[in-house]
Motif scaffolding. Structure first.
Motif, PDB file in Angstrom:
ATOM      1  N   TYR A  72       2.292 -14.282  14.841  1.00 19.26           N
ATOM      2  CA  TYR A  72       1.941 -13.393  14.240  1.00 19.26           C
ATOM      3  C   TYR A  72       2.916 -13.354  12.568  1.00 19.26           C
ATOM      4  N   SER A 132      -4.375 -19.107  10.067  1.00 18.32           N
ATOM      5  CA  SER A 132      -5.050 -18.479   9.396  1.00 18.32           C
ATOM      6  C   SER A 132      -4.800 -16.871   9.098  1.00 18.32           C
ATOM      7  N   ALA A 133      -4.630 -16.078   7.515  1.00 21.51           N
ATOM      8  CA  ALA A 133      -4.416 -15.733   7.237  1.00 21.51           C
ATOM      9  C   ALA A 133      -5.790 -14.244   7.921  1.00 21.51           C
ATOM     10  N   MET A 134      -4.489 -13.091   8.717  1.00 23.25           N
ATOM     11  CA  MET A 134      -5.527 -12.015   8.873  1.00 23.25           C
ATOM     12  C   MET A 134      -6.108 -10.784   7.432  1.00 23.25           C
ATOM     13  N   HIS A 135      -6.464 -11.227   6.991  1.00 24.57           N
ATOM     14  CA  HIS A 135      -6.521 -10.650   5.897  1.00 24.57           C
ATOM     15  C   HIS A 135      -7.797 -10.819   5.038  1.00 24.57           C
ATOM     16  N   ILE A 136      -8.547 -10.384   3.875  1.00 27.26           N
ATOM     17  CA  ILE A 136      -9.669 -11.020   3.021  1.00 27.26           C
ATOM     18  C   ILE A 136      -9.062 -11.054   1.449  1.00 27.26           C
ATOM     19  N   ASN A 178      -9.988 -15.756  -1.907  1.00 29.72           N
ATOM     20  CA  ASN A 178      -9.715 -15.364  -0.505  1.00 29.72           C
ATOM     21  C   ASN A 178     -10.867 -16.622  -0.470  1.00 29.72           C
ATOM     22  N   HIS A 203     -10.105 -20.739   0.933  1.00 27.29           N
ATOM     23  CA  HIS A 203     -10.159 -20.287   2.411  1.00 27.29           C
ATOM     24  C   HIS A 203      -9.161 -20.238   2.998  1.00 27.29           C
ATOM     25  N   HIS A 204      -9.057 -19.067   3.924  1.00 22.49           N
ATOM     26  CA  HIS A 204      -8.272 -18.544   4.784  1.00 22.49           C
ATOM     27  C   HIS A 204      -7.744 -19.057   6.424  1.00 22.49           C
ATOM     28  N   GLN A 205      -8.084 -20.547   5.455  1.00 20.05           N
ATOM     29  CA  GLN A 205      -7.350 -21.273   7.126  1.00 20.05           C
ATOM     30  C   GLN A 205      -7.175 -22.661   7.270  1.00 20.05           C
ATOM     31  N   VAL A 252      -2.041 -15.348  11.342  1.00 19.89           N
ATOM     32  CA  VAL A 252      -1.403 -15.475  13.103  1.00 19.89           C
ATOM     33  C   VAL A 252      -1.630 -17.456  12.946  1.00 19.89           C
ATOM     34  N   HIS A 307     -11.924 -28.056  -0.220  1.00 22.12           N
ATOM     35  CA  HIS A 307     -10.765 -28.008   1.375  1.00 22.12           C
ATOM     36  C   HIS A 307     -10.779 -29.560   1.678  1.00 22.12           C
ATOM     37  N   ILE A 345     -15.594 -15.439   6.277  1.00 27.04           N
ATOM     38  CA  ILE A 345     -15.300 -14.495   6.831  1.00 27.04           C
ATOM     39  C   ILE A 345     -14.689 -13.407   5.959  1.00 27.04           C
ATOM     40  N   ASN A 346     -15.193 -12.068   5.129  1.00 28.11           N
ATOM     41  CA  ASN A 346     -14.165 -11.319   3.980  1.00 28.11           C
ATOM     42  C   ASN A 346     -15.132  -9.907   4.866  1.00 28.11           C
ATOM     43  N   ASP A 347     -14.961  -8.697   3.582  1.00 29.95           N
ATOM     44  CA  ASP A 347     -15.354  -7.474   4.343  1.00 29.95           C
ATOM     45  C   ASP A 347     -16.667  -7.201   4.582  1.00 29.95           C
ATOM     46  N   LEU A 388      -9.318 -11.071  15.006  1.00 25.71           N
ATOM     47  CA  LEU A 388      -9.315 -10.999  13.297  1.00 25.71           C
ATOM     48  C   LEU A 388      -8.011  -9.873  13.127  1.00 25.71           C
ATOM     49  N   GLY A 389      -8.215  -9.979  11.357  1.00 22.43           N
ATOM     50  CA  GLY A 389      -7.541  -8.184  10.950  1.00 22.43           C
ATOM     51  C   GLY A 389      -8.461  -7.674  11.425  1.00 22.43           C
ATOM     52  N   PRO A 390      -7.842  -6.395  10.823  1.00 25.18           N
ATOM     53  CA  PRO A 390      -9.276  -5.338  11.198  1.00 25.18           C
ATOM     54  C   PRO A 390      -9.749  -5.110   9.647  1.00 25.18           C
ATOM     55  N   GLN A 423     -11.369  -7.823   8.758  1.00 22.74           N
ATOM     56  CA  GLN A 423     -12.723  -9.616   8.548  1.00 22.74           C
ATOM     57  C   GLN A 423     -13.821  -9.695   9.397  1.00 22.74           C
TER      58      GLN A 423
END
Lengths: 137, 137, 137
Positions: A7, A42-46, A93, A97-99, A131, B97, C52-54, C111-113, C115
């Motif tokens: 991480y 891969s980002a762990m936030h949105i 985001n 794309h996040h990954q 991650v 992408h 993936i989002n909120d 996953l993040g908190p 996601q």
């Protein structure tokens, strides 16, 4: 299948920043000993993205400008009724794309000559995680 | 985990072209003998994309028009200070992408009835590479 | 490498809907017994997305509004010459991307908190499929 997971934590000075992380991915790959497989980054936030593009400051500014044009910082996002102020970062985001998945061939990141991996921060100035997971043999 | 890696090279007649590559992915999969796993199909350039959509010329034109509206060919991208003229192609790469992962189930590409894999060239008329990597058992 | 594959079918009441599927991915992961690896979650149609989002209704509306602004429902898409009326849904699929890969670490979705995984329906009111494939050890 073997795997190795690490991480990274970012805490940017600016709200939006684009940070090259190709070498970090390489380090995790080297530590894994994996020769054939892939690296998932891969980002762990949105409110952050991960993409592959050119390590050239002009194009990074052009990307930033395009994202701000499509999904501008604005007061009136519905998301802001929760008290948040980062609706634009969620939209950026979605757009970037996040990954990414980088193939691993003969023990190396199998990237083209100009491909560099970037972490895209859209709502920084606080700790954000990413991650890196290497999988293969 | 077994794997098989192949590279395709494209040299399009036009600056922008959308080329169906589903059969190429199928060939690499068949040659791999892999029954369960995935195929990673990833452009090795930062001015090309890979996506899955419909093999119908109208929608491919609609996609092209949308990308040209959001990220038009223009002289004044900051990236062009380097002497390049392909800033729009970098932006189109971000929007579409550059890769897809196709699941492999019972030895076949596990795609829906209308899903076809496309290589999207945004800055052609020169040799550009793509990697196909099958991984699984 | 072990794997487990399941399919979900959606039949939404509305043309466009955003459905949280994190728990479904968790169920397939748990049933697989896989501890280290990944889950591929991929729409099997070209008029749906996965992102993936909120899990916050305001931001889901903001995402929907952005997509409708960039790729509005319109009569005059070239794709409609085939008799179809869903050109906008194809474009929204391109913009959101149709798949995510969730890393699996120590038997859990890594996953993040905030996601959460969403299936994005852009042309609903009929049966649409999605594949969830867990791969690893």
């Amino acid at each position: 299948m073997k795997s190795k997971t690490e991480y990274l934590t970012f805490n940017t000075k600016n709200k939006r920043e684009y940070i090259r992380i190709t070498d970090k991915a390489k380090e995790v790959l080297d530590a894994s000993g994996i020769q054939e497989g892939m690296v998932l980054i891969s980002a762990m936030h949105i409110t952050a993205g991960v993409f592959i593009n050119d390590n050239e400051s002009g194009i990074l500014s052009d990307i930033d400008e395009m994202l701000e044009t499509i999904a501008p910082y604005r007061d009136d996002y519905r998301h802001h009724r929760t008290g948040e102020k980062n609706g634009d970062a969620h939209l950026k985001n979605i757009l970037t794309h996040h990954q990414v998945i980088v193939p691993v061939t003969a023990g190396k990141l199998d990237l083209g000559p100009w491909q560099e991996i970037f972490y895209a921060e859209f709502d920084g100035r606080r700790a954000k995680r990413l991650v890196i997971k290497v999988m293969g043999e």
